[in-house]
Design a protein around this motif. Structure first.
Motif, PDB file in Angstrom:
ATOM      1  N   SER A 111     -29.810  43.918   1.693  1.00 23.89           N
ATOM      2  CA  SER A 111     -30.533  43.951   0.415  1.00 23.89           C
ATOM      3  C   SER A 111     -29.583  43.845  -0.767  1.00 23.89           C
ATOM      4  O   SER A 111     -29.708  44.547  -1.772  1.00 23.89           O
ATOM      5  CB  SER A 111     -31.364  45.236   0.308  1.00 23.89           C
ATOM      6  N   GLU A 112     -28.584  42.945  -0.648  1.00 25.91           N
ATOM      7  CA  GLU A 112     -27.615  42.755  -1.721  1.00 25.91           C
ATOM      8  C   GLU A 112     -28.043  41.614  -2.630  1.00 25.91           C
ATOM      9  O   GLU A 112     -28.769  40.703  -2.219  1.00 25.91           O
ATOM     10  CB  GLU A 112     -26.235  42.429  -1.153  1.00 25.91           C
ATOM     11  N   ASP A 113     -27.588  41.659  -3.857  1.00 32.12           N
ATOM     12  CA  ASP A 113     -27.768  40.561  -4.800  1.00 32.12           C
ATOM     13  C   ASP A 113     -26.576  39.633  -4.694  1.00 32.12           C
ATOM     14  O   ASP A 113     -25.495  40.045  -4.284  1.00 32.12           O
ATOM     15  CB  ASP A 113     -27.856  41.090  -6.244  1.00 32.12           C
ATOM     16  N   PRO A 114     -26.743  38.357  -5.067  1.00 31.22           N
ATOM     17  CA  PRO A 114     -25.588  37.460  -5.076  1.00 31.22           C
ATOM     18  C   PRO A 114     -24.517  37.965  -6.024  1.00 31.22           C
ATOM     19  O   PRO A 114     -24.791  38.701  -6.971  1.00 31.22           O
ATOM     20  CB  PRO A 114     -26.171  36.119  -5.532  1.00 31.22           C
ATOM     21  N   LEU A 115     -23.278  37.561  -5.777  1.00 36.53           N
ATOM     22  CA  LEU A 115     -22.156  38.048  -6.575  1.00 36.53           C
ATOM     23  C   LEU A 115     -22.188  37.539  -7.988  1.00 36.53           C
ATOM     24  O   LEU A 115     -21.712  38.190  -8.904  1.00 36.53           O
ATOM     25  CB  LEU A 115     -20.833  37.625  -5.912  1.00 36.53           C
ATOM     26  N   ASP A 116     -22.743  36.364  -8.211  1.00 39.53           N
ATOM     27  CA  ASP A 116     -22.750  35.761  -9.539  1.00 39.53           C
ATOM     28  C   ASP A 116     -24.163  35.668 -10.061  1.00 39.53           C
ATOM     29  O   ASP A 116     -25.134  35.704  -9.325  1.00 39.53           O
ATOM     30  CB  ASP A 116     -22.158  34.344  -9.505  1.00 39.53           C
ATOM     31  N   VAL A 117     -24.273  35.516 -11.347  1.00 41.97           N
ATOM     32  CA  VAL A 117     -25.581  35.266 -11.938  1.00 41.97           C
ATOM     33  C   VAL A 117     -26.119  33.946 -11.445  1.00 41.97           C
ATOM     34  O   VAL A 117     -25.406  32.953 -11.419  1.00 41.97           O
ATOM     35  CB  VAL A 117     -25.456  35.210 -13.475  1.00 41.97           C
ATOM     36  N   PRO A 118     -27.416  33.878 -11.032  1.00 39.37           N
ATOM     37  CA  PRO A 118     -27.961  32.588 -10.629  1.00 39.37           C
ATOM     38  C   PRO A 118     -28.091  31.671 -11.818  1.00 39.37           C
ATOM     39  O   PRO A 118     -28.934  31.877 -12.674  1.00 39.37           O
ATOM     40  CB  PRO A 118     -29.353  32.948 -10.081  1.00 39.37           C
ATOM     41  N   VAL A 119     -27.266  30.665 -11.869  1.00 37.81           N
ATOM     42  CA  VAL A 119     -27.311  29.713 -12.964  1.00 37.81           C
ATOM     43  C   VAL A 119     -27.437  28.331 -12.392  1.00 37.81           C
ATOM     44  O   VAL A 119     -27.037  28.063 -11.272  1.00 37.81           O
ATOM     45  CB  VAL A 119     -26.041  29.806 -13.831  1.00 37.81           C
ATOM     46  N   PRO A 120     -28.020  27.410 -13.159  1.00 38.70           N
ATOM     47  CA  PRO A 120     -28.318  26.111 -12.592  1.00 38.70           C
ATOM     48  C   PRO A 120     -27.076  25.290 -12.345  1.00 38.70           C
ATOM     49  O   PRO A 120     -26.206  25.187 -13.186  1.00 38.70           O
ATOM     50  CB  PRO A 120     -29.197  25.456 -13.666  1.00 38.70           C
ATOM     51  N   ALA A 151     -21.651  33.408 -19.378  1.00 35.90           N
ATOM     52  CA  ALA A 151     -20.563  33.089 -20.301  1.00 35.90           C
ATOM     53  C   ALA A 151     -19.627  32.024 -19.752  1.00 35.90           C
ATOM     54  O   ALA A 151     -18.799  31.499 -20.497  1.00 35.90           O
ATOM     55  CB  ALA A 151     -19.769  34.365 -20.624  1.00 35.90           C
ATOM     56  N   ASN A 152     -19.763  31.686 -18.477  1.00 34.66           N
ATOM     57  CA  ASN A 152     -18.909  30.662 -17.891  1.00 34.66           C
ATOM     58  C   ASN A 152     -19.161  29.331 -18.597  1.00 34.66           C
ATOM     59  O   ASN A 152     -20.299  28.846 -18.650  1.00 34.66           O
ATOM     60  CB  ASN A 152     -19.190  30.537 -16.399  1.00 34.66           C
ATOM     61  N   SER A 153     -18.117  28.736 -19.157  1.00 34.13           N
ATOM     62  CA  SER A 153     -18.291  27.537 -19.983  1.00 34.13           C
ATOM     63  C   SER A 153     -18.878  26.370 -19.200  1.00 34.13           C
ATOM     64  O   SER A 153     -19.705  25.610 -19.721  1.00 34.13           O
ATOM     65  CB  SER A 153     -16.949  27.131 -20.605  1.00 34.13           C
ATOM     66  N   GLU A 154     -18.466  26.206 -17.931  1.00 36.99           N
ATOM     67  CA  GLU A 154     -19.006  25.114 -17.126  1.00 36.99           C
ATOM     68  C   GLU A 154     -20.500  25.300 -16.914  1.00 36.99           C
ATOM     69  O   GLU A 154     -21.274  24.341 -16.954  1.00 36.99           O
ATOM     70  CB  GLU A 154     -18.286  25.049 -15.782  1.00 36.99           C
ATOM     71  N   HIS A 155     -20.931  26.525 -16.690  1.00 38.30           N
ATOM     72  CA  HIS A 155     -22.351  26.789 -16.489  1.00 38.30           C
ATOM     73  C   HIS A 155     -23.137  26.602 -17.791  1.00 38.30           C
ATOM     74  O   HIS A 155     -24.252  26.073 -17.788  1.00 38.30           O
ATOM     75  CB  HIS A 155     -22.540  28.209 -15.953  1.00 38.30           C
ATOM     76  N   LEU A 156     -22.544  27.049 -18.896  1.00 35.38           N
ATOM     77  CA  LEU A 156     -23.225  26.879 -20.184  1.00 35.38           C
ATOM     78  C   LEU A 156     -23.483  25.407 -20.483  1.00 35.38           C
ATOM     79  O   LEU A 156     -24.514  25.054 -21.056  1.00 35.38           O
ATOM     80  CB  LEU A 156     -22.391  27.502 -21.297  1.00 35.38           C
ATOM     81  N   HIS A 157     -22.576  24.539 -20.074  1.00 38.14           N
ATOM     82  CA  HIS A 157     -22.736  23.102 -20.336  1.00 38.14           C
ATOM     83  C   HIS A 157     -23.905  22.513 -19.561  1.00 38.14           C
ATOM     84  O   HIS A 157     -24.411  21.443 -19.932  1.00 38.14           O
ATOM     85  CB  HIS A 157     -21.458  22.349 -19.978  1.00 38.14           C
ATOM     86  N   THR A 158     -24.340  23.167 -18.489  1.00 42.48           N
ATOM     87  CA  THR A 158     -25.464  22.637 -17.713  1.00 42.48           C
ATOM     88  C   THR A 158     -26.811  23.031 -18.312  1.00 42.48           C
ATOM     89  O   THR A 158     -27.838  22.532 -17.879  1.00 42.48           O
ATOM     90  CB  THR A 158     -25.409  23.128 -16.250  1.00 42.48           C
ATOM     91  N   LEU A 159     -26.795  23.953 -19.279  1.00 42.99           N
ATOM     92  CA  LEU A 159     -28.037  24.462 -19.848  1.00 42.99           C
ATOM     93  C   LEU A 159     -28.452  23.650 -21.074  1.00 42.99           C
ATOM     94  O   LEU A 159     -27.612  23.183 -21.842  1.00 42.99           O
ATOM     95  CB  LEU A 159     -27.877  25.932 -20.253  1.00 42.99           C
ATOM     96  N   ASP A 160     -29.754  23.525 -21.259  1.00 38.42           N
ATOM     97  CA  ASP A 160     -30.306  22.915 -22.464  1.00 38.42           C
ATOM     98  C   ASP A 160     -30.506  24.040 -23.477  1.00 38.42           C
ATOM     99  O   ASP A 160     -31.420  24.853 -23.348  1.00 38.42           O
ATOM    100  CB  ASP A 160     -31.629  22.228 -22.132  1.00 38.42           C
ATOM    101  N   LEU A 161     -29.650  24.125 -24.487  1.00 36.09           N
ATOM    102  CA  LEU A 161     -29.641  25.227 -25.437  1.00 36.09           C
ATOM    103  C   LEU A 161     -30.109  24.764 -26.798  1.00 36.09           C
ATOM    104  O   LEU A 161     -29.568  23.796 -27.344  1.00 36.09           O
ATOM    105  CB  LEU A 161     -28.223  25.825 -25.544  1.00 36.09           C
ATOM    106  N   VAL A 162     -31.110  25.437 -27.343  1.00 34.85           N
ATOM    107  CA  VAL A 162     -31.634  25.116 -28.672  1.00 34.85           C
ATOM    108  C   VAL A 162     -31.764  26.414 -29.459  1.00 34.85           C
ATOM    109  O   VAL A 162     -32.536  27.300 -29.091  1.00 34.85           O
ATOM    110  CB  VAL A 162     -33.015  24.419 -28.599  1.00 34.85           C
TER     111      VAL A 162
END
Length: 292
Positions: free
Chosen positions: A77-86, A277-288
């Motif tokens: 019943s563990e959560d993944p180590l990282d935040v689930p990001v696209p 906060a990971n810059s590579e992950h932030l670049h995959t997001l559509d931010l407005v």
């Protein structure tokens, strides 16, 4: 060129693809890297020149390793180590891989899909990811999950129905989430602990990725009181934003996104907050950015 150098070069051709497969199954960058490393070790131990489709062989190995890790995590019943990001998904035959893409292709699974994937049984998740995202035939998926091709098809179909049933909320719900996030940011800025408690579900969870932890965020916080205490007074510079079309918050410096606050709400309460906060992950997001 000796055999070790040859294997190294061949493996690097597929690393991006293998990492993408492992990530979609596990939802954790760190665990995905571990699975890829294990595949490399197994390649060194058991490579045979008789392997005709090395990409397919490595995909199967990574999928088996990732499935074992996913089952073990589920049992504990563990959560993944990282935040689930696209992470962008990769379609097509595993043998047709551009290593420079590192899993960057046209479709992005998005935050909503990764959230739903976390609710699937391990076999369902693997069958869906391999077939629907990476176009692996059910005949190749079946031995990985120790089922027949027909059963593997049913696993993917069952997963697909659950995912399709979790469509993005209608406009009214999005408007309500915007109100909740706005109220949350206001309460956090003013250090209003009681207002934060009113907005949080009793079992609310706050998760931060490693980059956010490096900025001083707590990695994992459980419970409304603990989350409210952690976030109170901490979102002074975060602003209301759309993140992949869903209301959330964003902290930016000099116009550069630094931290995305991804909210999950249910019945008018915040159930989960993910800090990205990971810059590579932030670049995959559509931010407005929105007007508060």
């Amino acid at each position: 060129m000796n055999e070790h150098d040859f294997l190294t070069d061949r493996f690097e051709e597929y690393r991006g693809h293998l990492r993408a497969v492992a990530y979609q199954i596990l939802g954790s960058v760190a665990e995905a890297d571990d699975a890829v490393q294990e595949a490399w070790l197994r390649l060194n131990r058991s490579y045979s020149s008789e392997v005709e489709n090395l990409g397919g062989w490595l995909t199967t190995i990574v999928a088996r390793v990732a499935l074992t890790m996913l089952r073990s995590r589920t049992a504990r019943s563990e959560d993944p180590l990282d935040v689930p990001v696209p992470q962008p998904a990769q379609r097509g035959d595993a043998t047709d891989v551009d290593p420079e893409h590192h899993a960057i292709v046209s479709d992005s699974v998005g935050l909503a899909l990764l959230v739903v994937l976390d609710t699937l049984a391990p076999n369902e998740r693997l069958a869906f990811v391999l077939h629907d995202i990476f176009a692996v035939p059910f005949e190749e998926i079946a031995p990985i999950v120790d089922r027949t091709p027909a059963t593997a098809r049913k696993l993917a179909s069952r997963a697909r129905r659950r995912i399709q049933g979790a469509a993005p909320p209608p406009g009214a719900d999005l408007a309500r989430q915007r109100e909740i996030v706005h109220a949350f940011l206001s309460a956090s800025r003013h250090g209003d602990f009681n207002a934060l408690l009113d907005l949080l579900h009793p079992d609310a969870v706050l998760r931060a990725d490693r980059a956010a932890i490096g900025m001083g965020a707590s990695g994992l916080v459980h419970g409304a009181s603990a989350v409210a205490d952690t976030i109170s007074g901490r979102a002074l510079h975060a602003r209301l934003a759309l993140i992949d079309g869903v209301p959330g918050a964003l902290w930016a410096q000099a116009g550069r996104p630094r931290v995305a606050f991804v909210f999950t709400t249910s019945a008018g309460k915040i159930t989960e907050i993910n800090l990205i906060a990971n810059s590579e992950h932030l670049h995959t997001l559509d931010l407005v950015m929105l007007d508060d």
